[in-house]
Design a protein around this motif. Structure first.
Motif, PDB file in Angstrom:
ATOM      1  N   UNK A 126       0.851  -1.203   0.000  1.00  0.00           N
ATOM      2  CA  UNK A 126       0.000   0.000   0.000  1.00  0.00           C
ATOM      3  C   UNK A 126       0.885   1.250   0.000  1.00  0.00           C
ATOM      4  N   UNK A 127       2.016   1.182   0.697  1.00  0.00           N
ATOM      5  CA  UNK A 127       2.966   2.295   0.665  1.00  0.00           C
ATOM      6  C   UNK A 127       3.902   2.036  -0.519  1.00  0.00           C
ATOM      7  N   UNK A 128       3.904   2.934  -1.469  1.00  0.00           N
ATOM      8  CA  UNK A 128       4.626   2.715  -2.720  1.00  0.00           C
ATOM      9  C   UNK A 128       5.624   3.831  -2.982  1.00  0.00           C
ATOM     10  N   UNK A 129       6.526   3.552  -3.889  1.00  0.00           N
ATOM     11  CA  UNK A 129       7.417   4.635  -4.333  1.00  0.00           C
ATOM     12  C   UNK A 129       6.749   5.361  -5.498  1.00  0.00           C
ATOM     13  N   UNK A 130       7.197   6.573  -5.705  1.00  0.00           N
ATOM     14  CA  UNK A 130       6.686   7.364  -6.820  1.00  0.00           C
ATOM     15  C   UNK A 130       6.863   6.603  -8.135  1.00  0.00           C
ATOM     16  N   UNK A 131       7.981   5.873  -8.243  1.00  0.00           N
ATOM     17  CA  UNK A 131       8.264   5.133  -9.479  1.00  0.00           C
ATOM     18  C   UNK A 131       7.168   4.106  -9.789  1.00  0.00           C
ATOM     19  N   UNK A 132       6.808   3.292  -8.813  1.00  0.00           N
ATOM     20  CA  UNK A 132       5.800   2.266  -9.086  1.00  0.00           C
ATOM     21  C   UNK A 132       4.417   2.875  -9.281  1.00  0.00           C
ATOM     22  N   UNK A 133       4.092   3.888  -8.461  1.00  0.00           N
ATOM     23  CA  UNK A 133       2.740   4.440  -8.530  1.00  0.00           C
ATOM     24  C   UNK A 133       2.540   5.288  -9.786  1.00  0.00           C
TER      25      UNK A 133
END
Ligand code: DAH
Length: 336
Positions: A126-133
């Protein structure tokens, strides 16, 4: 023992009364004791005879009293057992059994339908990096499409580098990184947006993402899969349609609508008189996205889709306010 004494003994109803009667019949002031006291006044012959009779009578009376005492004791014991009895057949648990929340039920139902079509289920953080999101999904930094999402940032690392995922699409990236095509996966999960709660929006809600990557996948496969899904979930009288739209990670992109479940397509307030309700987005996986995860877009193609289980539950059950799902009013929840 004469009949009268026998009758009195059997008629005695309690142990204290029986104790009194015992004293009366055998005690110092009893007829037997008086007769015993008079033995000395008798002739030796009479004394022997009377002594034997007294013994016999005493024994008979004692036996009758003992028998009655046993009866009374047994009756008392039974009465006590009755009073103290625990009727175990009545210890049926009166607990009310709960059940899964409507949203969980919906997620499971959606998963079942896609598993039935050959999809596997995957999950991501649920907590993601900007890259994946965003980045890997072809939203470069500063791209206006990022404004489609009111992103919540986590205070971790570089400013705005860590987010609460705004959609489940980043799980597509993780699945493609983890596995070789062919891929047929769905990815359910919770997402977060800086949105104000109203009748049709929650800041925390679920999405279910779908991803297919294989050789020769076309837009027709996408349309057919979504139509099969629509019939499986909503029933045969609900149709689906696709409308052109835009998402950075799909090209072409479409909006996925189904026949309005409230008016069955006639046009009503809920569907804005169009006869259709929007369920989610979809499209053909953008070549840049495939390239980002090292899949050759010349060899492989794919489609993706994403929709909201909460909204689907509302539609299927004719609920008009999404907030009902999170107020935890048992009278509401119990109905499903
Ligand atoms: N991630 C999009 C959203 O939250 C929904 C979506 C659109 C998902 C198109 C997809 C897709 O997989 O192909 O708005």
């Amino acid at each position: 023992m004469n009949d009268e004494i026998a009758a009195r003994i059997t008629a005695t109803g309690t142990r204290p009364a029986l104790a009194e009667l015992t004293t009366e019949l055998l005690g110092k002031k009893s007829d037997l004791s008086a007769r015993k006291a008079r033995l000395g006044t008798l002739s030796p012959e009479e004394r022997k005879e009377e002594g034997r009779r007294l013994n016999e009578e005493r024994e008979a009376i004692e036996a009758a009293l003992a028998a009655r005492r046993a009866e009374l004791e047994a009756a008392e014991r039974n009465a006590r057992y009755d009073a103290e009895r625990l009727d175990l057949t009545e210890v049926v648990p009166h607990l009310r059994r709960g059940h899964l929340h409507l949203v969980t039920q919906t997620l499971e139902e959606l998963e079942d339908i896609f598993i039935g079509m050959g999809f596997t289920v995957a999950e991501g953080p649920v907590v993601e990096t900007d890259w994946y999101n965003f980045g890997a999904l072809n939203f470069p930094v500063g791209h206006p499409a990022r404004n489609m999402y009111d992103t919540l940032y986590v205070d971790l690392g570089e400013p705005e580098s860590t987010v609460l995922r705004t959609h489940t699409s980043p799980v597509q990236i993780r699945v493609m990184e983890d596995r070789e095509p062919p891929i047929y996966s769905i990815m359910p999960g919770l997402v977060h947006r800086r949105d104000t709660t109203d009748a049709s929006h929650l800041p925390n809600f679920h999405q279910i993402e779908g991803l297919v990557v294989d050789r020769g996948i076309t837009f027709g496969d996408l349309a057919g899969t979504l139509d099969a899904f629509t019939h499986a979930y909503f029933g045969g009288d609900i149709a689906s349609r696709l409308r052109p739209s835009y998402f950075p990670f799909t090209e072409p992109s479409a909006e996925f609508d189904v026949t309005c479940v409230f008016c069955k397509g006639a046009g009503c307030r809920t569907c804005g008189k169009t006869g259709w309700l929007e369920l989610g987005g979809c499209g053909m996986v953008h070549p840049n996205v495939l390239t980002n995860v090292g899949i050759d877009p010349e060899e492989w193609s794919g489609f993706a889709f994403g929709f909201g289980p909460e909204r689907m539950a509302l539609m299927k059950h004719g609920i008009n306010d999404i907030r009902e799902l999170i107020t935890n009013d048992i009278r509401f929840l119990e109905q499903f």
